[in-house]
Design an enzyme around this catalytic site. Structure first.
Site, PDB file in Angstrom:
ATOM      1  N   ILE A 137       0.899  -1.283  -0.082  1.00  0.00           N
ATOM      2  CA  ILE A 137      -0.009  -0.161  -0.142  1.00  0.00           C
ATOM      3  C   ILE A 137       0.866   1.123  -0.072  1.00  0.00           C
ATOM      4  O   ILE A 137       2.203   1.062   0.361  1.00  0.00           O
ATOM      5  CB  ILE A 137      -1.050   0.174   1.373  1.00  0.00           C
ATOM      6  CG1 ILE A 137      -0.316  -0.152   2.650  1.00  0.00           C
ATOM      7  CG2 ILE A 137      -1.844  -1.006   0.895  1.00  0.00           C
ATOM      8  CD1 ILE A 137      -1.183  -0.065   3.809  1.00  0.00           C
ATOM      9  N   ASP A 138       0.372   2.451  -0.578  1.00  0.00           N
ATOM     10  CA  ASP A 138       1.154   3.633  -0.572  1.00  0.00           C
ATOM     11  C   ASP A 138       1.709   4.005   0.482  1.00  0.00           C
ATOM     12  O   ASP A 138       1.193   3.880   1.742  1.00  0.00           O
ATOM     13  CB  ASP A 138       0.282   4.812  -1.366  1.00  0.00           C
ATOM     14  CG  ASP A 138      -0.064   4.311  -2.641  1.00  0.00           C
ATOM     15  OD1 ASP A 138       0.665   3.620  -3.462  1.00  0.00           O
ATOM     16  OD2 ASP A 138      -1.266   4.888  -3.061  1.00  0.00           O
ATOM     17  N   LYS A 139       2.600   4.790   0.571  1.00  0.00           N
ATOM     18  CA  LYS A 139       3.374   5.374   1.906  1.00  0.00           C
ATOM     19  C   LYS A 139       2.332   6.155   2.736  1.00  0.00           C
ATOM     20  O   LYS A 139       2.381   5.945   3.799  1.00  0.00           O
ATOM     21  CB  LYS A 139       4.587   6.364   1.436  1.00  0.00           C
ATOM     22  CG  LYS A 139       5.217   7.248   2.410  1.00  0.00           C
ATOM     23  CD  LYS A 139       6.216   8.046   1.835  1.00  0.00           C
ATOM     24  CE  LYS A 139       6.672   9.088   2.781  1.00  0.00           C
ATOM     25  NZ  LYS A 139       5.892  10.281   2.902  1.00  0.00           N
ATOM     26  N   ARG A 237      -7.194   5.938  -5.418  1.00  0.00           N
ATOM     27  CA  ARG A 237      -6.883   7.500  -5.442  1.00  0.00           C
ATOM     28  C   ARG A 237      -7.248   7.800  -6.896  1.00  0.00           C
ATOM     29  O   ARG A 237      -8.135   8.703  -7.204  1.00  0.00           O
ATOM     30  CB  ARG A 237      -5.653   7.653  -5.285  1.00  0.00           C
ATOM     31  CG  ARG A 237      -5.117   7.249  -3.804  1.00  0.00           C
ATOM     32  CD  ARG A 237      -3.750   7.022  -3.773  1.00  0.00           C
ATOM     33  NE  ARG A 237      -2.962   8.394  -3.757  1.00  0.00           N
ATOM     34  CZ  ARG A 237      -1.620   8.711  -3.581  1.00  0.00           C
ATOM     35  NH1 ARG A 237      -0.823   7.613  -3.534  1.00  0.00           N
ATOM     36  NH2 ARG A 237      -1.167   9.780  -3.874  1.00  0.00           N
TER      37      ARG A 237
END
Length: 303
Positions: A137-139, A237
Site C-alpha cells: 500500500i502507498d506510503k 485514488r
C-alpha cells in the site's frame, strides 16, 4: 541480463527514444532509461543514440536490461503493529508515512527493514529489496498487509490475489457528496503519458475494478468504503478522482484546498485470505488511525 526488442510504430514516429522505452514497462523510470541509453544498453538499429533521438517508423530498438545492483537491507528494530503471525504468514498494520520496501537511495526506515529485524525468515521470491512482500500500500496510506514467511506461502497468497479472492476493504474520505449509495468503477489504469510518476485511466491500461458504497455524508465530503477487485498502483485514488470525487488530503490526485491530514485519507481496514497451509479463511480488521477519526468528528460536527 535480460534483453528485449521493440519496433517503432506509426503513432510513435517523432517521439523521443527515452519516452518510448520508459512507456514499455511501468516499472521503468525516465531517468533510469536515460542512463541505459547513455551506457549503450539501448540501441537503435544497432547504433548508440542520444536520449533525445527522435524515432522513425520501423526503427528497431534493442534494450539490454542491466541486472539490479545487489543492495544490503539493514534490519531495524521497530515497534510493529502485528495482527497475526505464524510460521507461514504475518499480518501487519502499516502506519501512514511508512514506505513498504526499500529502493535505491531510500534503504532505511521501511516496513521491510522492520520485518527483517522482527523475523529472520521471509520469502525470497521478490528479491533482496522486497522479501516477503506479496502486495503493498502507498506510503501515505495506512492499514493491513499480508507478508509471506516462505516461498510456499508467497505463491499461495499471490495466486489468491490473481484469482481476486483476497478481501481488501478500504475506508476513504472523498471530496464532494456522492448522491448514490453504491457504485462500481471499471476503468483501465496505466502510467500518465504526461507524468510518468502518476497513474491515470487509459484505454490500453491494465484492467482495474473498484466497488464502493457510501457510509456517511457530510457538508462537501463523503466517507466511503472501497473494495478492491484488482490491485493496481494508486487504484482507489485514481478511480475516485476519475468519477469526480478525489480523496481528501491526496497530494498527487486531489485538490490543494483540502482537509488537514498528512497524506490521503485512505485506510486499508479489512484484509481476508485463505491460509496457505491450513486452508482456513482468515479475516482481520484494523481501526482507522486517530487523525482520520478526528477528521470524521470534525465533519460530523459541521453537518
Amino acid at each position: 541480463m535480460e534483453k528485449m526488442e521493440h519496433t517503432i510504430l506509426e503513432e510513435q514516429k517523432g517521439d523521443r527514444i527515452d519516452k518510448v522505452i520508459s512507456a514499455l514497462d511501468e516499472e521503468w523510470s525516465r531517468t533510469q532509461v536515460q542512463q541505459w541509453i547513455k551506457d549503450g544498453n539501448a540501441l537503435v538499429n544497432g547504433q548508440v543514440v542520444k536520449t533525445n533521438y527522435k524515432c522513425a517508423v520501423n526503427d528497431l530498438i534493442e534494450i539490454t536490461i542491466p541486472d539490479p545492483e545487489p543492495l544490503d537491507v539493514i534490519p531495524e528494530e521497530m515497534d510493529l503493529d502485528i495482527y497475526y503471525e505464524d510460521t507461514d504468514v504475518l499480518v501487519v498494520n502499516k502506519p501512514r508515512g511508512m514506505v513498504v520496501h526499500p529502493a535505491p537511495g531510500h534503504l532505511t526506515g521501511t516496513l521491510v527493514n522492520g520485518l527483517m529485524a522482527h523475523c529472520k525468515d521471509l520469502s525470497g521470491i521478490n528479491g533482496v529489496l522486497r522479501p516477503g512482500i506479496v502486495h503493498r500500500i502507498d506510503k501515505d496510506t495506512s492499514g493491513l498487509l499480508m507478508v509471506a514467511k516462505n516461498d510456499m506461502a508467497h505463491e499461495s497468497l499471490v495466486n489468491q490475489l490473481v484469482e481476486k479472492s483476497v478481501t481488501r476493504k478500504y475506508k476513504a474520505i472523498v471530496h464532494g457528496v456522492i448522491p448514490h449509495d453504491f457504485g462500481t468503477i471499471d476503468a483501465p489504469l496505466g502510467r500518465d503519458p504526461k507524468d510518468r510518476q502518476s497513474m491515470t485511466v487509459v484505454d490500453d491500461g491494465k484492467h482495474a475494478v473498484t466497488h464502493f458504497h457510501v457510509l456517511e455524508r457530510y457538508n462537501h465530503f463523503t466517507l466511503v468504503e472501497c473494495q478492491l477487485e484488482t490491485g493496481r498502483t494508486h487504484q482507489i485514488r485514481v478511480h475516485m478522482k476519475y468519477i469526480g470525487y478525489p480523496l481528501a488530503g491526496d497530494p498527487k490526485y486531489g485538490p490543494k484546498k483540502t482537509l488537514e491530514i498528512d497524506g490521503q485519507a485512505l485506510h486499508a481496514g479489512v484484509l481476508g485470505f485463505v491460509h496457505p497451509r491450513t486452508q482456513e479463511y482468515l479475516e482481520f480488521e484494523a481501526p482507522i488511525p486517530s487523525d482520520f477519526e478526528r477528521l470524521l468528528d470534525q465533519l460530523r460536527n459541521n453537518r
